[in-house]
Write an enzyme that holds these catalytic residues in place. Structure first.
Site, PDB file in Angstrom:
ATOM      1  N   ALA A   1       0.852  -1.202   0.000  1.00  0.00           N
ATOM      2  CA  ALA A   1       0.000   0.000   0.000  1.00  0.00           C
ATOM      3  C   ALA A   1       0.878   1.238   0.000  1.00  0.00           C
ATOM      4  CB  ALA A   1      -0.935  -0.017   1.205  1.00  0.00           C
ATOM      5  N   GLY A   2       1.824   1.275  -0.946  1.00  0.00           N
ATOM      6  CA  GLY A   2       2.657   2.466  -1.122  1.00  0.00           C
ATOM      7  C   GLY A   2       2.040   3.330  -2.200  1.00  0.00           C
TER       8      GLY A   2
ATOM      9  N   ILE B   1       2.387   3.386  -5.559  1.00  0.00           N
ATOM     10  CA  ILE B   1       1.826   2.728  -6.749  1.00  0.00           C
ATOM     11  C   ILE B   1       0.542   1.982  -6.382  1.00  0.00           C
ATOM     12  CG2 ILE B   1       2.211   0.924  -8.486  1.00  0.00           C
ATOM     13  CD1 ILE B   1       5.135   1.724  -8.564  1.00  0.00           C
TER      14      ILE B   1
ATOM     15  N   VAL C   1       2.012 -11.891   3.524  1.00  0.00           N
ATOM     16  CA  VAL C   1       1.746 -12.775   2.387  1.00  0.00           C
ATOM     17  C   VAL C   1       2.582 -14.042   2.561  1.00  0.00           C
ATOM     18  CG1 VAL C   1       1.977 -13.035  -0.108  1.00  0.00           C
ATOM     19  CG2 VAL C   1       1.205 -10.858   0.864  1.00  0.00           C
TER      20      VAL C   1
ATOM     21  N   ALA D   1      10.727  11.674  -9.835  1.00  0.00           N
ATOM     22  CA  ALA D   1      11.174  12.290 -11.079  1.00  0.00           C
ATOM     23  C   ALA D   1      11.788  13.672 -10.826  1.00  0.00           C
ATOM     24  CB  ALA D   1      10.001  12.406 -12.044  1.00  0.00           C
TER      25      ALA D   1
ATOM     26  N   HIS E   1      -9.015  35.037  -3.482  1.00  0.00           N
ATOM     27  CA  HIS E   1     -10.265  34.458  -2.973  1.00  0.00           C
ATOM     28  C   HIS E   1     -11.251  34.284  -4.121  1.00  0.00           C
ATOM     29  CE1 HIS E   1     -13.565  33.580  -0.293  1.00  0.00           C
ATOM     30  NE2 HIS E   1     -14.310  34.432  -0.990  1.00  0.00           N
TER      31      HIS E   1
HETATM   32  P1  FAD Z   1      14.240   6.307 -15.345  1.00  0.00           P
HETATM   33  O1  FAD Z   1      13.089   7.178 -15.577  1.00  0.00           O
HETATM   34  O2  FAD Z   1      13.999   4.926 -14.868  1.00  0.00           O
HETATM   35  O3  FAD Z   1      15.043   6.265 -16.713  1.00  0.00           O
HETATM   36  C1  FAD Z   1      16.146   5.459 -16.898  1.00  0.00           C
HETATM   37  C2  FAD Z   1      16.359   5.262 -18.383  1.00  0.00           C
HETATM   38  O4  FAD Z   1      17.646   4.694 -18.579  1.00  0.00           O
HETATM   39  C3  FAD Z   1      15.375   4.301 -19.037  1.00  0.00           C
HETATM   40  O5  FAD Z   1      14.819   4.891 -20.179  1.00  0.00           O
HETATM   41  C4  FAD Z   1      16.221   3.090 -19.401  1.00  0.00           C
HETATM   42  O6  FAD Z   1      15.785   2.473 -20.602  1.00  0.00           O
HETATM   43  C5  FAD Z   1      17.574   3.730 -19.607  1.00  0.00           C
HETATM   44  N1  FAD Z   1      18.714   2.828 -19.445  1.00  0.00           N
HETATM   45  C6  FAD Z   1      19.000   2.028 -18.383  1.00  0.00           C
HETATM   46  N2  FAD Z   1      20.187   1.401 -18.566  1.00  0.00           N
HETATM   47  C7  FAD Z   1      20.654   1.818 -19.768  1.00  0.00           C
HETATM   48  C8  FAD Z   1      21.826   1.555 -20.508  1.00  0.00           C
HETATM   49  N3  FAD Z   1      22.785   0.756 -20.027  1.00  0.00           N
HETATM   50  N4  FAD Z   1      21.959   2.140 -21.699  1.00  0.00           N
HETATM   51  C9  FAD Z   1      21.012   2.977 -22.203  1.00  0.00           C
HETATM   52  N5  FAD Z   1      19.885   3.276 -21.522  1.00  0.00           N
HETATM   53  C10 FAD Z   1      19.714   2.714 -20.331  1.00  0.00           C
HETATM   54  N6  FAD Z   1       7.784  10.104  -9.673  1.00  0.00           N
HETATM   55  C11 FAD Z   1       7.278  11.339  -9.473  1.00  0.00           C
HETATM   56  O7  FAD Z   1       8.035  12.259  -9.130  1.00  0.00           O
HETATM   57  N7  FAD Z   1       5.949  11.618  -9.661  1.00  0.00           N
HETATM   58  C12 FAD Z   1       5.078  10.652 -10.034  1.00  0.00           C
HETATM   59  O8  FAD Z   1       3.889  10.930 -10.202  1.00  0.00           O
HETATM   60  C13 FAD Z   1       5.575   9.351 -10.237  1.00  0.00           C
HETATM   61  N8  FAD Z   1       4.738   8.361 -10.611  1.00  0.00           N
HETATM   62  C14 FAD Z   1       5.243   7.108 -10.828  1.00  0.00           C
HETATM   63  C15 FAD Z   1       4.351   6.104 -11.163  1.00  0.00           C
HETATM   64  C16 FAD Z   1       4.818   4.817 -11.355  1.00  0.00           C
HETATM   65  C17 FAD Z   1       3.833   3.741 -11.749  1.00  0.00           C
HETATM   66  C18 FAD Z   1       6.209   4.540 -11.239  1.00  0.00           C
HETATM   67  C19 FAD Z   1       6.739   3.167 -11.488  1.00  0.00           C
HETATM   68  C20 FAD Z   1       7.093   5.534 -10.891  1.00  0.00           C
HETATM   69  C21 FAD Z   1       6.616   6.830 -10.664  1.00  0.00           C
HETATM   70  N9  FAD Z   1       7.466   7.857 -10.282  1.00  0.00           N
HETATM   71  C22 FAD Z   1       6.957   9.105 -10.053  1.00  0.00           C
HETATM   72  C23 FAD Z   1       8.906   7.647 -10.106  1.00  0.00           C
HETATM   73  C24 FAD Z   1       9.658   8.130 -11.356  1.00  0.00           C
HETATM   74  O9  FAD Z   1       9.169   7.449 -12.488  1.00  0.00           O
HETATM   75  C25 FAD Z   1      11.152   7.886 -11.201  1.00  0.00           C
HETATM   76  O10 FAD Z   1      11.597   8.460  -9.991  1.00  0.00           O
HETATM   77  C26 FAD Z   1      11.913   8.512 -12.352  1.00  0.00           C
HETATM   78  O11 FAD Z   1      11.510   7.967 -13.583  1.00  0.00           O
HETATM   79  C27 FAD Z   1      13.417   8.303 -12.179  1.00  0.00           C
HETATM   80  O12 FAD Z   1      14.074   8.898 -13.239  1.00  0.00           O
HETATM   81  P2  FAD Z   1      15.509   8.398 -13.744  1.00  0.00           P
HETATM   82  O13 FAD Z   1      15.897   9.331 -14.827  1.00  0.00           O
HETATM   83  O14 FAD Z   1      16.404   8.242 -12.585  1.00  0.00           O
HETATM   84  O15 FAD Z   1      15.271   6.936 -14.312  1.00  0.00           O
HETATM   85  P1  NAI Z   2       6.610   2.224  -2.057  1.00  0.00           P
HETATM   86  O1  NAI Z   2       7.924   2.191  -1.396  1.00  0.00           O
HETATM   87  O2  NAI Z   2       5.895   3.506  -2.185  1.00  0.00           O
HETATM   88  O3  NAI Z   2       5.608   1.257  -1.284  1.00  0.00           O
HETATM   89  C1  NAI Z   2       5.845  -0.104  -1.121  1.00  0.00           C
HETATM   90  C2  NAI Z   2       4.926  -0.621  -0.022  1.00  0.00           C
HETATM   91  O4  NAI Z   2       4.970  -2.017  -0.059  1.00  0.00           O
HETATM   92  C3  NAI Z   2       5.340  -0.173   1.364  1.00  0.00           C
HETATM   93  O5  NAI Z   2       4.232   0.337   2.049  1.00  0.00           O
HETATM   94  C4  NAI Z   2       5.879  -1.447   1.993  1.00  0.00           C
HETATM   95  O6  NAI Z   2       5.708  -1.484   3.382  1.00  0.00           O
HETATM   96  C5  NAI Z   2       5.062  -2.503   1.282  1.00  0.00           C
HETATM   97  N1  NAI Z   2       5.658  -3.828   1.223  1.00  0.00           N
HETATM   98  C6  NAI Z   2       6.954  -4.153   0.984  1.00  0.00           C
HETATM   99  N2  NAI Z   2       7.106  -5.499   0.963  1.00  0.00           N
HETATM  100  C7  NAI Z   2       5.872  -6.023   1.159  1.00  0.00           C
HETATM  101  C8  NAI Z   2       5.378  -7.352   1.221  1.00  0.00           C
HETATM  102  N3  NAI Z   2       6.157  -8.408   1.072  1.00  0.00           N
HETATM  103  N4  NAI Z   2       4.058  -7.519   1.457  1.00  0.00           N
HETATM  104  C9  NAI Z   2       3.213  -6.457   1.610  1.00  0.00           C
HETATM  105  N5  NAI Z   2       3.646  -5.182   1.568  1.00  0.00           N
HETATM  106  C10 NAI Z   2       4.952  -4.972   1.325  1.00  0.00           C
HETATM  107  O7  NAI Z   2       6.828   1.510  -3.459  1.00  0.00           O
HETATM  108  P2  NAI Z   2       5.954   1.455  -4.773  1.00  0.00           P
HETATM  109  O8  NAI Z   2       4.539   1.800  -4.497  1.00  0.00           O
HETATM  110  O9  NAI Z   2       6.299   0.165  -5.395  1.00  0.00           O
HETATM  111  O10 NAI Z   2       6.575   2.628  -5.645  1.00  0.00           O
HETATM  112  C11 NAI Z   2       7.960   2.615  -5.999  1.00  0.00           C
HETATM  113  C12 NAI Z   2       8.501   3.994  -6.092  1.00  0.00           C
HETATM  114  O11 NAI Z   2       7.952   4.681  -7.183  1.00  0.00           O
HETATM  115  C13 NAI Z   2       8.202   4.788  -4.861  1.00  0.00           C
HETATM  116  O12 NAI Z   2       9.340   4.802  -4.052  1.00  0.00           O
HETATM  117  C14 NAI Z   2       7.905   6.164  -5.345  1.00  0.00           C
HETATM  118  O13 NAI Z   2       8.964   7.005  -5.039  1.00  0.00           O
HETATM  119  C15 NAI Z   2       7.782   6.043  -6.853  1.00  0.00           C
HETATM  120  N6  NAI Z   2       6.439   6.471  -7.217  1.00  0.00           N
HETATM  121  C16 NAI Z   2       6.091   7.775  -7.013  1.00  0.00           C
HETATM  122  C17 NAI Z   2       4.830   8.224  -7.290  1.00  0.00           C
HETATM  123  C18 NAI Z   2       4.491   9.626  -6.996  1.00  0.00           C
HETATM  124  O14 NAI Z   2       5.386  10.413  -6.746  1.00  0.00           O
HETATM  125  N7  NAI Z   2       3.217  10.012  -7.011  1.00  0.00           N
HETATM  126  C19 NAI Z   2       3.813   7.343  -7.853  1.00  0.00           C
HETATM  127  C20 NAI Z   2       4.268   5.972  -7.973  1.00  0.00           C
HETATM  128  C21 NAI Z   2       5.538   5.587  -7.688  1.00  0.00           C
END
Ligand code: FAD
Ligand code: NAI
Length: 476
Positions: free
Chosen positions: A192-193, A195, A248, A331, A455
């Site tokens: 329940a994080g 995602i 789990v 990001a 406002h």
């Molecule tokens: P990434 O975005 O993972 O990019 C890495 C890139 O490197 C990829 O394109 C990959 O193909 C490339 N790469 C890797 N290895 C190689 C290699 N050897 N050669 C060439 N290319 C390579 N963050 C937020 O701030 N707000 C949000 O709303 C948010 N929502 C999210 C929702 C979900 C479902 C998920 C999974 C994540 C979310 N995040 C969010 C987190 C965010 O996506 C990441 O923190 C962010 O993308 C990290 O950026 P980065 O540039 O470090 O890496």
């Molecule tokens: P998360 O770290 O947010 O949450 C993971 C959750 O899973 C935690 O609450 C943890 O206690 C629980 N957990 C871990 N192991 C478990 C198990 N075996 N059984 C049950 N619960 C378990 O990670 P999440 O949601 O996977 O997201 C990954 C990353 O992506 C986050 O760290 C976040 O920074 C980024 N992200 C950011 C978003 C945003 O900024 N709005 C949106 C989505 C992702």
């Protein structure tokens, strides 16, 4: 002959492509390498964020929110829409279009800034005369490149449960969870994080019965406890079934379903069958294919690239930013690090203030915060003053028809400096920017309280929370 660059950025996610743009702006000859392509081989720069993260999840959150609004709330506004039909193909197609637009936008930015975009997987080959040699492979083709500086921004990948690989059909990571082809009747989510709550909300709004299993005894322990308590209450009312303290024990993947056996917080064994299971238990750094050994690049025990506070690795002129290094996987954190590193390479003094990185959950209500929580500050024995203000007493929230939640400002008891701001309510993601600005300038609660807020706006709730710190709200 190897192609020569001042700076090679590996990864075109938010950390990498932004670092490339800033380095190019500062006069460097830059290449950005990214491996992400679609099934037809079309490049998809933008990383996790653009392709399977921030952008597509927000597109689905928006569409599903419209669907729920149309079903449950339009009538209050006197709008009758008859029977409402969900066209999931269109909804998912729109999400893909939004992603495509972002992919194209990044390619446009590369061209505009004269950055060479190279599609393929980059790996270290060696180092010679203070320059790094890398090869980039795409299919059969390999090219050699050579750079004075390397910025690694290779991001992260989803963490799987032991012995439960993602098949993206029944057992879904974030990628599969963004593309379920039919609304499941029963959807299980482990974790329940961020995602789990965002994507769990999407599929619940679209009609799935969603159960979220969280291992920790406390819900949303990273957030302010008062906010987490409110969130749990609201999500439960919406029909999101959240089980905290769930252990789990076994996951069985059947032909068309997944059976999860877990122990509840009360130690009762439960077996539940789901059409799909999202596993969202955190993410791990991604360095596969990078060949760090070729140059002696150091990773830490958890697989992150080891860096100091300036994002320098153990190798001169090799930097790393974003999800592949310590700190929150966000990001905007990746982007800030990318900018700072590009500026350091150009001899400037780039800086990231890790204390003012906002966190946002794009659920409904949204949850956003910056700085310390009340429980952290109490644990640190800080003397604090706290002010809260409910959206129920905010005129704009009433006009919107969305009065859930509150804004909370925490200030130092003696100096009045703002130490944390926590918001649960409509548009919290936008409202938090004011708090970040105030904290960046080391402002006081009184500064927020004395600033004129338009406002009627939701931002008046933040102002009133700041007034509440001094027990002088005007509208409560
Ligand atoms: P990434 O975005 O993972 O990019 C890495 C890139 O490197 C990829 O394109 C990959 O193909 C490339 N790469 C890797 N290895 C190689 C290699 N050897 N050669 C060439 N290319 C390579 N963050 C937020 O701030 N707000 C949000 O709303 C948010 N929502 C999210 C929702 C979900 C479902 C998920 C999974 C994540 C979310 N995040 C969010 C987190 C965010 O996506 C990441 O923190 C962010 O993308 C990290 O950026 P980065 O540039 O470090 O890496
Ligand atoms: P998360 O770290 O947010 O949450 C993971 C959750 O899973 C935690 O609450 C943890 O206690 C629980 N957990 C871990 N192991 C478990 C198990 N075996 N059984 C049950 N619960 C378990 O990670 P999440 O949601 O996977 O997201 C990954 C990353 O992506 C986050 O760290 C976040 O920074 C980024 N992200 C950011 C978003 C945003 O900024 N709005 C949106 C989505 C992702």
């Amino acid at each position: 002959m190897a192609k020569e660059f001042d700076v090679v950025v590996i990864g075109a996610g938010p950390g990498g492509y932004i670092a490339a743009i800033r380095a190019a702006q500062l006069g460097k000859k830059v290449a950005c390498v990214d491996a992400w392509v679609d099934l037809d081989g079309k490049p998809k720069p933008g990383g996790t964020c653009t392709n399977v993260g921030c952008i597509p999840s927000k597109a689905l959150l928006q569409s599903s929110e419209h669907y729920e609004q149309a079903q449950m709330h339009f009538a209050e506004h006197g709008i009758e829409v008859g029977s409402i039909k969900l066209k999931l193909d269109t909804l998912l197609g729109r999400k893909n279009t939004v992603v495509d637009q972002n992919n194209q936008g990044i390619q446009f930015l590369f061209k505009k800034n004269k950055i060479e975009f190279i599609v393929g997987t980059a790996q270290f080959v060696g180092a010679e005369n203070n320059r790094y040699k890398l090869s980039v492979s795409a299919g059969e083709k390999t090219i050699e490149i050579d750079a004075e500086h390397v910025i690694i921004a290779t991001g992260s990948e989803p963490r799987a449960l032991p012995d439960l690989p993602f098949d993206e059909k029944l057992v879904l990571s974030n990628a599969g969870a963004l593309d379920i082809p039919a609304v499941p009747k029963k959807l299980g989510v482990i974790g329940a994080g961020v995602i789990g709550l965002e994507l769990g909300s999407v599929w619940r709004r679209l009609g799935a019965e969603v159960t979220v299993l969280e291992a920790m005894p406390e819900f949303l322990a990273v957030a302010d406890a008062q906010v987490a308590k409110e969130a749990k209450k609201v999500f439960a009312k919406q029909g999101l079934n959240i089980e905290v303290g769930a252990k789990v024990e076994n996951v069985k993947v059947n032909d068309k379903s997944v059976t999860v056996t877990y122990k509840t917080a009360k130690d009762e064994e439960v077996s539940a069958e789901f059409d799909h299971l999202i596993v969202s238990i955190g993410r791990i750094p991604f360095t596969k294919g990078l060949n760090p050994e070729a140059v002696g690049l150091k990773l830490d025990q958890r697989g992150f690239i080891e860096v100091n506070e300036e994002c320098q690795t153990n190798l001169p002129n090799v930097w790393a930013v974003g999800d592949v290094v310590r700190g929150p996987m966000l990001a905007h954190k990746a982007e800030e690090e990318g900018v700072a590193v590009a500026e350091r390479i150009a001899g400037q003094h780039g800086h990231v203030n890790y204390n003012t990185i906002p966190s946002v959950l794009y659920t409904s209500p949204e949850i956003a915060w910056v700085g310390a929580t009340e429980q952290q500050l109490k644990k640190d024995k800080r003397e604090i003053k706290v002010g809260t203000f409910p959206f129920m007493a905010n005129g704009r929230a009433r006009a919107l028809g969305d009065t859930t939640g509150f804004a909370k400002v925490i200030a130092d008891k003696n100096t009045d400096e703002v130490l944390g701001v926590h918001i649960i309510g409509p548009m919290a993601s936008e409202l938090i920017a004011e708090a970040v600005t105030i904290m960046e300038f080391k402002g006081a609660a009184e500064d927020i309280a004395r600033i004129c807020h338009a406002h009627p706006t939701l931002s008046e709730a933040v102002k009133e929370a700041a007034l509440a710190v001094d027990k002088r709200t005007l509208n409560l």
